[in-house]
Structure formats: structure tokens, C-alpha cells
Scaffold this active site. Sequence first.
Site, PDB file in Angstrom:
ATOM      1  N   GLY A  43       5.125  -2.410  12.756  1.00 54.56           N
ATOM      2  CA  GLY A  43       5.526  -1.026  12.468  1.00 54.56           C
ATOM      3  C   GLY A  43       5.304  -0.037  13.593  1.00 54.56           C
ATOM      4  N   ASP A 102      -2.986   3.637   5.496  1.00 54.15           N
ATOM      5  CA  ASP A 102      -2.792   3.747   4.052  1.00 54.15           C
ATOM      6  C   ASP A 102      -4.186   3.621   3.407  1.00 54.15           C
ATOM      7  OD1 ASP A 102      -1.563   3.693   1.585  1.00 54.15           O
ATOM      8  OD2 ASP A 102      -0.605   1.776   1.824  1.00 54.15           O
ATOM      9  N   LYS A 130      -1.715   8.663   5.334  1.00 52.21           N
ATOM     10  CA  LYS A 130      -1.627   8.970   3.896  1.00 52.21           C
ATOM     11  C   LYS A 130      -3.050   9.086   3.363  1.00 52.21           C
ATOM     12  CE  LYS A 130       2.514   6.641   2.090  1.00 52.21           C
ATOM     13  NZ  LYS A 130       2.957   5.460   1.320  1.00 52.21           N
ATOM     14  N   VAL A 152       7.664   5.542   2.370  1.00 55.25           N
ATOM     15  CA  VAL A 152       8.460   5.951   3.531  1.00 55.25           C
ATOM     16  C   VAL A 152       8.873   4.744   4.375  1.00 55.25           C
ATOM     17  CG1 VAL A 152       7.581   8.307   3.728  1.00 55.25           C
ATOM     18  CG2 VAL A 152       6.331   6.460   4.845  1.00 55.25           C
ATOM     19  N   ARG A 164      13.641  -0.573   9.494  1.00 57.82           N
ATOM     20  CA  ARG A 164      12.788  -0.267  10.655  1.00 57.82           C
ATOM     21  C   ARG A 164      13.578   0.465  11.740  1.00 57.82           C
ATOM     22  NH1 ARG A 164       7.839  -3.183  10.252  1.00 57.82           N
ATOM     23  NH2 ARG A 164       7.985  -5.237   9.335  1.00 57.82           N
TER      24      ARG A 164
HETATM   25  C1  PRP Z   1       1.084  -1.654   7.709  1.00 54.88           C
HETATM   26  C2  PRP Z   1       0.715  -0.723   8.832  1.00 54.88           C
HETATM   27  C3  PRP Z   1      -0.757  -0.963   8.994  1.00 54.88           C
HETATM   28  C4  PRP Z   1      -1.209  -1.308   7.599  1.00 54.88           C
HETATM   29  C5  PRP Z   1      -1.783  -0.071   6.983  1.00 54.88           C
HETATM   30  O1  PRP Z   1       1.350  -2.909   8.246  1.00 54.88           O
HETATM   31  O2  PRP Z   1       1.416  -0.997  10.005  1.00 54.88           O
HETATM   32  O3  PRP Z   1      -1.027  -2.035   9.885  1.00 54.88           O
HETATM   33  O4  PRP Z   1      -0.047  -1.707   6.856  1.00 54.88           O
HETATM   34  O5  PRP Z   1      -2.233  -0.343   5.699  1.00 54.88           O
HETATM   35  P1  PRP Z   1      -3.760  -0.216   5.273  1.00 54.88           P
HETATM   36  O6  PRP Z   1      -4.270   1.097   5.790  1.00 54.88           O
HETATM   37  O7  PRP Z   1      -3.670  -0.229   3.765  1.00 54.88           O
HETATM   38  O8  PRP Z   1      -4.527  -1.390   5.806  1.00 54.88           O
HETATM   39  P2  PRP Z   1       2.122  -4.052   7.460  1.00 54.88           P
HETATM   40  O9  PRP Z   1       1.119  -5.063   6.954  1.00 54.88           O
HETATM   41  O10 PRP Z   1       3.036  -3.442   6.426  1.00 54.88           O
HETATM   42  O11 PRP Z   1       2.943  -4.769   8.594  1.00 54.88           O
HETATM   43  P3  PRP Z   1       4.188  -4.261   9.480  1.00 54.88           P
HETATM   44  O12 PRP Z   1       3.657  -3.175  10.395  1.00 54.88           O
HETATM   45  O13 PRP Z   1       4.624  -5.482  10.213  1.00 54.88           O
HETATM   46  O14 PRP Z   1       5.252  -3.735   8.546  1.00 54.88           O
END
Ligand code: PRP
Length: 180
Positions: A43, A102, A130, A152, A164
Site C-alpha cells: 500500500g 489502522d 485512522k 478507503v 490501488r
Molecule cells: C495495511 C497497511 C498496513 C496495515 C495497517 O496493509 O498497509 O501495513 O494494513 O493495519 P494495522 O494498523 O491494523 O496493522 P495490508 O495488510 O492491507 O497490506 P497491503 O498494504 O499489501 O494492502
Amino acid sequence: MHADIEKILLSETQIAARITELACELNNLYKGEAICIVGVLKGSTMFMMDLIRKLDMPVKFDFMIASSYGERTISAGCVNIYLDVRMDVTNEHVLLVEDIIDTGNTLSCLKEYFISKQAKSFNIITLLDKPERRVKPIKADYVGFKIPDQFVVGYGLDYAEKYRNLPYIGILKDSVWQDN
Ligand code: PRP
């Protein structure tokens, strides 16, 4: 606007302007000292690439894949590391780049991991935060935008690996994720 998007939360222009401000703060912080930037895939990629082009210090960069879910590989406490940094960060200034915080699980574990690697300094920058969703008491040192607890996507953020490539950050229509 994409048909699955309810509303644009942050436009391309707003994102670009905020990145310029953040880069200015980082340029002032590091004052020309070399840094190692670590992006947490996937991300953070768009944000990281736009940010580093505005930094004026010597920069090395690398990526990690980390997730609290799935099959265990290398454990860094509570997070699984599927891809680790290859550069040696011992005694280096490390800047970890995230797209979103998050619950804070991923970052609180990665912070411990980099402290154990004896980085000279460790800072976290996230495009989105968030705070309502936080479970772990982790704070980023630099935050692009605080956002409400809504689903989002775009500018690197996905739903089921889609969206993405949207150039803005939008709120996904409830019907899109509730139907799946
Ligand atoms: C998302 C984001 C963070 C994590 C945040 O990654 O990029 O690494 O989740 O969440 P948290 O605060 O609850 O730990 P994701 O696992 O969705 O992977 P991606 O970036 O490949 O979509």
C-alpha cells in the site's frame, strides 16, 4: 470518478500538496544526513515514491512485506515478515513508510523489530491515520491525514487487490464490500 467510489476523500491535488509539506519537514529533520527508507508493501508504494522524489538528503530504500495474518514465516513478535529488508540498518537513520495505520498492530511490531536491529534513529511516516481504530498505542511521527473510520481505497490502498491505481483516495461504496 470510478463507479465503485462513493466519494473522493482526498484528491490528487490535496495529496500532492501534503506530500510537499511532509517532505519539507523531513528535509529539516535530517538536515542532509543520509537515511534508509523502508516501505511496507504494498500500500505504501505510491506515497513513498512521490515522497522520496521531494527529499534532498542521500536516500537508500528498501521494502518489507509484513502481515499479522497468514502463514508464519519470520516472526517479529506479533507480525509475520514475509520479506525483510536486505540492507543493514544498524546505526542508520530509518524512516518507515506506511500508507495507513489502522489497529496499529503492524507498526508497533515493526517498531520493536527495528529497535532490535539497532538503527541510529527510527521514525514512522504514514499517509493516513485512522485513530478511532487503534488497538496498540502506536503513533506515527509524521501523518499525512487523519481520516474517519471509513473504507478507503486508491493511491496504493486496495480492496481485494483492486483500486490501488486510483490517483485519489476515495470512500468505497458499502455495496461493493458488503456484497462480497
Ligand atoms: C495495511 C497497511 C498496513 C496495515 C495497517 O496493509 O498497509 O501495513 O494494513 O493495519 P494495522 O494498523 O491494523 O496493522 P495490508 O495488510 O492491507 O497490506 P497491503 O498494504 O499489501 O494492502
